[in-house]
Write a protein that holds these residues in place. Structure first.
Motif, short mmCIF file in Angstrom:
data_model
loop_
_atom_site.label_atom_id
_atom_site.label_comp_id
_atom_site.label_asym_id
_atom_site.label_seq_id
_atom_site.Cartn_x
_atom_site.Cartn_y
_atom_site.Cartn_z
N ALA A 100 -3.30 -1.32 -2.51
CA ALA A 100 -1.95 -1.63 -2.05
C ALA A 100 -1.12 -0.35 -2.21
CB ALA A 100 -1.37 -2.74 -2.90
N SER A 101 -0.18 -0.14 -1.29
CA SER A 101 0.54 1.14 -1.27
C SER A 101 1.09 1.52 -2.64
CB SER A 101 1.64 1.14 -0.22
OG SER A 101 2.09 -0.14 0.05
N THR A 102 1.56 0.53 -3.38
CA THR A 102 2.13 0.82 -4.69
C THR A 102 1.07 1.37 -5.65
OG1 THR A 102 3.80 -0.84 -4.31
CG2 THR A 102 3.35 -0.29 -6.60
N ASN A 129 -0.60 -1.82 2.94
CA ASN A 129 0.12 -2.89 2.22
C ASN A 129 -0.76 -4.12 2.03
OD1 ASN A 129 0.30 -4.61 4.43
ND2 ASN A 129 2.39 -4.04 4.91
N MET A 147 -5.05 -4.53 -5.90
CA MET A 147 -3.81 -5.10 -5.38
C MET A 147 -3.18 -6.04 -6.40
SD MET A 147 -5.57 -7.67 -2.67
CE MET A 147 -4.07 -8.32 -2.04
N GLY A 148 -1.99 -6.53 -6.03
CA GLY A 148 -1.30 -7.48 -6.90
C GLY A 148 -1.98 -8.83 -6.82
N GLY A 198 5.08 -8.44 4.34
CA GLY A 198 3.65 -8.11 4.22
C GLY A 198 3.41 -7.32 2.94
N SER A 199 4.49 -6.77 2.38
CA SER A 199 4.36 -6.03 1.12
C SER A 199 4.37 -7.01 -0.05
CB SER A 199 5.53 -5.04 1.00
OG SER A 199 6.00 -4.99 -0.33
N GLY A 200 3.48 -6.78 -1.01
CA GLY A 200 3.41 -7.64 -2.19
C GLY A 200 4.69 -7.53 -3.00
P1 PGA Z 1 2.63 -3.48 -1.85
O1 PGA Z 1 1.68 -4.20 -2.87
O2 PGA Z 1 2.47 -2.01 -2.04
O3 PGA Z 1 2.12 -4.04 -0.55
O4 PGA Z 1 4.05 -3.92 -2.12
C1 PGA Z 1 1.86 -4.28 -4.17
C2 PGA Z 1 1.21 -5.55 -4.67
O5 PGA Z 1 0.24 -6.06 -4.05
O6 PGA Z 1 1.70 -6.00 -5.69
#
Ligand code: PGA
Length: 302
Positions: A100-102, A129, A147-148, A198-200
């Motif tokens: 995941a990008s983070t 993401n 990932m999260g 779509g981002s966690g």
């Molecule tokens: P994200 O993911 O970079 O898509 O926000 C982070 C995560 O899965 O917690």
């Protein structure tokens, strides 16, 4: 279609190379009668003699001479295929990791460490993401994902290895920067820059405020953590990002973390793969490496 067996090919190749049943038998750890029997059967299947004998010496017939290079090719191909499989099952293979990008903020230094231990592994790191990650997992296009929260309803094996605190970030000069235990309700007066849907991170933030029945004013949506950090520094609004993305900005006093009631939102990082997926030796080693080596203290030392 004639029924030549692999064993016959191996025996033929050895006898043709040594031009001696005795030496071929030794090389193959077979008895001499067993070796002669394999050749006899091969000649029967072929319907033509492959060796001829004058005195004590044996020679390849014309058919044998022509057959020999095919045999060598087949055996070579088989050896190559075996080596390829052994490599896949060893440490020379390819490892495809999607994060995941983070997680892109802490994975590269750890990968550098892993690469030292597995210098022959070719690693491909895909940073994307959460939503795209789930698609890639569903399509079996990777070995391991970082990932999260493990998604419900997917056939995945997920092990948590580290906390992922989401914090409220603000420019250093923000009026709330020095306040302690800021009530959550106060956040309703601020504008929040958000990650793309779509981002966690975005989903976790929305769920958290919905649970606390606070309606946020959301400003511009941005698809990278980097863009959000720059925009927060420039005074476009506040945001909620993983603490793991802002170490540099905290060290250089470009951003600050607001002390808001009920924060951080405590998420976790997971190492994930499809249930029942055959992990190569190196993918298994990587999973263990993550579980054993990644600790919050090493990712963001206090
Ligand atoms: P994200 O993911 O970079 O898509 O926000 C982070 C995560 O899965 O917690």
């Amino acid at each position: 279609m004639i029924n030549i067996t692999l064993r016959q090919l191996q025996v033929f190749e050895a006898v043709a190379r040594h031009l001696s049943y005795t030496r071929a038998a030794e090389a193959l750890h077979l008895s001499q009668p067993a070796t002669s029997m394999q050749i006899k059967q091969l000649e029967e299947v072929a319907g033509i003699p492959l060796f001829e004998q004058f005195g004590k010496k044996i020679y390849l017939t014309e058919a044998g001479k022509r057959f020999h290079p095919y045999c060598q090719n087949i055996i070579q191909q088989l050896n190559d295929a075996e080596t390829m499989l052994a490599n896949l099952n060893g440490t020379h293979g390819k490892l495809t990791i999607c994060v995941a990008s983070t997680a892109g903020y802490f994975m590269p230094p750890l990968l550098a460490e892993f690469c030292k231990q597995y210098p022959n592994t070719q690693i491909s790191l895909n940073v994307t993401n959460r939503e795209t990650l789930l698609q890639l997992l569903a399509n079996n296009e990777m070995d391991i994902a970082i990932m999260g929260r493990s998604p419900d309803g997917h056939d995945l094996e997920a092990v948590s290895f580290m906390e992922n605190p989401l914090v409220v970030i603000a420019p250093i000069s923000h009026p709330l920067a020095k306040e302690r235990n800021i009530p959550m309700s106060r956040m309703a007066q601020e504008t929040f820059l958000v990650r793309e849907s779509g981002s966690g991170t975005r989903t976790a933030m929305e769920q958290f405020f919905a649970e606390h029945k606070i309606t946020l004013t959301t400003g511009t949506e941005m698809s990278t953590n980097e863009a959000i950090k720059q925009a927060v520094q420039a005074g476009m609004g506040l945001s909620i990002l993983s603490r793991h993305t802002i170490q540099l900005e905290l060290d250089t006093h470009r951003l600050t973390v607001l002390d808001v009631e009920n924060f951080p939102i405590q998420r976790h990082w997971y190492v994930i793969h499809r249930k029942g997926k055959h992990l190569t030796t190196v993918a298994q080693a990587f999973k263990e490496f993550v579980l054993e080596n990644i600790r919050a203290e090493s990712v963001f030392p206090s």
